[in-house]
Design a protein around this motif. Structure first.
Motif, PDB file in Angstrom:
ATOM      1  N   SER A  52       0.825  -1.209   0.000  1.00 57.99           N
ATOM      2  CA  SER A  52       0.000   0.000   0.000  1.00 57.99           C
ATOM      3  C   SER A  52       0.861   1.261   0.000  1.00 57.99           C
ATOM      4  CB  SER A  52      -0.928  -0.009   1.219  1.00 57.99           C
ATOM      5  OG  SER A  52      -1.693   1.174   1.281  1.00 57.99           O
ATOM      6  N   ASP A  56       1.255   4.380  -2.699  1.00 54.57           N
ATOM      7  CA  ASP A  56       1.176   5.799  -2.323  1.00 54.57           C
ATOM      8  C   ASP A  56       2.397   6.558  -2.835  1.00 54.57           C
ATOM      9  OD1 ASP A  56      -1.173   5.252  -1.049  1.00 54.57           O
ATOM     10  OD2 ASP A  56      -0.336   5.230   0.971  1.00 54.57           O
ATOM     11  N   SER A  59       2.083   7.372  -6.425  1.00 52.59           N
ATOM     12  CA  SER A  59       1.201   8.527  -6.616  1.00 52.59           C
ATOM     13  C   SER A  59       1.944   9.821  -6.312  1.00 52.59           C
ATOM     14  CB  SER A  59      -0.035   8.405  -5.710  1.00 52.59           C
ATOM     15  OG  SER A  59      -0.794   7.258  -6.016  1.00 52.59           O
ATOM     16  N   VAL A 151      -0.934  15.004  -3.499  1.00 52.77           N
ATOM     17  CA  VAL A 151      -1.992  14.002  -3.384  1.00 52.77           C
ATOM     18  C   VAL A 151      -2.112  13.596  -1.917  1.00 52.77           C
ATOM     19  CG1 VAL A 151      -1.807  13.084  -5.724  1.00 52.77           C
ATOM     20  CG2 VAL A 151      -0.343  12.167  -3.929  1.00 52.77           C
ATOM     21  N   SER A 152      -3.305  13.217  -1.518  1.00 51.33           N
ATOM     22  CA  SER A 152      -3.523  12.795  -0.135  1.00 51.33           C
ATOM     23  C   SER A 152      -4.525  11.653  -0.111  1.00 51.33           C
ATOM     24  CB  SER A 152      -4.030  13.969   0.717  1.00 51.33           C
ATOM     25  OG  SER A 152      -5.229  14.494   0.176  1.00 51.33           O
ATOM     26  N   LYS A 153      -4.482  10.873   0.956  1.00 54.77           N
ATOM     27  CA  LYS A 153      -5.387   9.740   1.106  1.00 54.77           C
ATOM     28  C   LYS A 153      -6.125   9.881   2.432  1.00 54.77           C
ATOM     29  CE  LYS A 153      -4.185   5.597  -0.255  1.00 54.77           C
ATOM     30  NZ  LYS A 153      -3.548   4.255  -0.325  1.00 54.77           N
ATOM     31  N   SER A 154      -7.435   9.707   2.376  1.00 54.63           N
ATOM     32  CA  SER A 154      -8.251   9.819   3.579  1.00 54.63           C
ATOM     33  C   SER A 154      -8.129   8.552   4.410  1.00 54.63           C
ATOM     34  CB  SER A 154      -9.716  10.056   3.196  1.00 54.63           C
ATOM     35  OG  SER A 154     -10.252   8.907   2.554  1.00 54.63           O
ATOM     36  N   GLY A 157      -9.185   5.532   2.776  1.00 55.27           N
ATOM     37  CA  GLY A 157      -8.378   5.058   1.654  1.00 55.27           C
ATOM     38  C   GLY A 157      -8.677   5.749   0.342  1.00 55.27           C
ATOM     39  N   GLN A 158      -9.497   6.812   0.355  1.00 46.50           N
ATOM     40  CA  GLN A 158      -9.814   7.528  -0.872  1.00 46.50           C
ATOM     41  C   GLN A 158      -8.692   8.506  -1.221  1.00 46.50           C
ATOM     42  OE1 GLN A 158     -13.638   9.342  -0.075  1.00 46.50           O
ATOM     43  NE2 GLN A 158     -14.767   7.509  -0.692  1.00 46.50           N
ATOM     44  N   LEU A 159      -8.245   8.439  -2.467  1.00 46.91           N
ATOM     45  CA  LEU A 159      -7.142   9.271  -2.927  1.00 46.91           C
ATOM     46  C   LEU A 159      -7.701  10.555  -3.546  1.00 46.91           C
ATOM     47  CD1 LEU A 159      -3.999   9.109  -3.216  1.00 46.91           C
ATOM     48  CD2 LEU A 159      -4.399   8.424  -5.580  1.00 46.91           C
ATOM     49  N   SER A 160      -7.151  11.695  -3.162  1.00 47.90           N
ATOM     50  CA  SER A 160      -7.582  12.971  -3.725  1.00 47.90           C
ATOM     51  C   SER A 160      -6.364  13.756  -4.200  1.00 47.90           C
ATOM     52  CB  SER A 160      -8.362  13.802  -2.691  1.00 47.90           C
ATOM     53  OG  SER A 160      -7.572  14.057  -1.547  1.00 47.90           O
TER      54      SER A 160
END
Length: 319
Positions: A52, A56, A59, A151-154, A157-160
């Motif tokens: 994982s 990341d 990304s 980029v960030s991940k909540s 696990g949602q990538l924004s």
């Protein structure tokens, strides 16, 4: 009495040798790959986390590449704006010189025309990868450009993708669609210190929507009065103020992008170190284990040979 149907000593030695061979192979695999957790079977939890985190990091690497492109666009615009500001400053200096006693206004105007051509070239040339924040062709209007910042991940696990917005309305120098959209093509009006009204523009790009019909171009002739020149100087001074503000906006945007690029690079390094702590091999330990496994393999091979030689000696009694 020795059993010739089954040699327990040899079987035990063979079992130990098999274990040593397996340990030796594992050490060799860890040294060759540099990983102590190379697949889910090695440690499912660590393998899952590392997989994982590697995704990341990929990304983050893509975001860093995107910020690199954004930095190139802003740097190009900043360079063009800096050059345009310098040229307009030169034009203003020429206008002030035109007020000097005996100044050749016609010759000075020729120099101003050359500087105007340079401004057009600068505006058109300040382009990178098809992005030009300084020049608008016919059919184009200022717009907000969104550039990847990070980029960030909540926690779910949602990538924004986070962006930096820049409105090119604040940086357009020349507009062939609507002259009022460009700092060098719109008109500037006001009243001079002596009370004379003025309304001037610097460049005429033949815009679809031209500037004010009452505006005049900044241009000199032998009949140009000092009041006219004062109006032109006032107009270029207002233009300079707009150019300076635009340069500051572009510079601030470039600074934000640069900071984000450095942060993304540092974040990738930290993430890679975190993954390494979970799955990387300790090469010194593995080298020690490899040496030990080789010694054990040699000893157990000798034990197996001794055990088998005993069996052969017993068999020779029946021959």
């Amino acid at each position: 009495m020795t059993s010739i149907s089954f040699n327990s000593t040899a079987a035990s030695a063979l079992s130990l040798l098999t274990g040593s061979n397996k340990a030796l192979q594992e050490s060799q695999d860890r040294i060759s790959s540099g990983l102590r957790v190379n697949q889910a079977a090695d440690n499912a939890a660590y393998w899952s986390i590392a997989t994982s985190m590697r995704a990341d990091n990929l990304s983050l690497s893509s975001a860093e590449d995107a910020t690199g492109l954004a930095a190139a666009v802003t740097d190009t615009a900043a360079l063009g704006m800096e050059q345009a500001t310098s040229i307009v400053s030169d034009i203003q200096s020429k206008l002030i010189l035109a007020k000097a006693v005996g100044g050749d206004k016609t010759a000075i105007n020729s120099e101003i025309d050359v500087l105007k051509d340079q401004l057009k070239t600068v505006a058109k040339s300040a382009s990178f990868n098809g992005q030009n924040w300084l020049n608008l062709d016919k059919g184009q209007s200022p717009q907000v450009e969104s550039m990847v910042a990070s980029v960030s991940k909540s926690s779910e696990g949602q990538l924004s993708v986070n962006v930096i917005d820049f409105d090119t309305a604040g940086s357009t120098l020349v507009s062939a669609e609507n002259a009022d959209d460009g700092m060098l093509t719109r008109s500037y009006s006001g009243t001079t210190a002596t009370g004379s009204a003025y309304e001037y523009y610097l460049l005429d790009p033949g815009a679809t929507t031209p500037t004010s019909a009452s505006a005049k171009p900044i241009s000199l002739s032998a009949s140009t009065t000092n009041d006219d020149i004062d109006g032109m100087i006032a107009a270029t001074n207002a233009m300079m103020s707009s150019l300076t503000d635009a340069g500051a906006q572009i510079g601030a945007t470039a600074s934000r992008i640069s900071q984000n690029t450095e942060f993304l690079a540092d974040l990738q390094d930290v993430t890679a170190k975190g993954v390494g702590r979970l799955v990387d091999s300790n090469m010194e330990e593995e080298a020690t284990r490899l040496s030990a496994a080789k010694v054990q393999q040699q000893l157990q091979t000798q034990m197996l040979n001794i055990a088998n030689s005993g069996t052969r000696s017993s068999l020779s009694l029946f021959m």
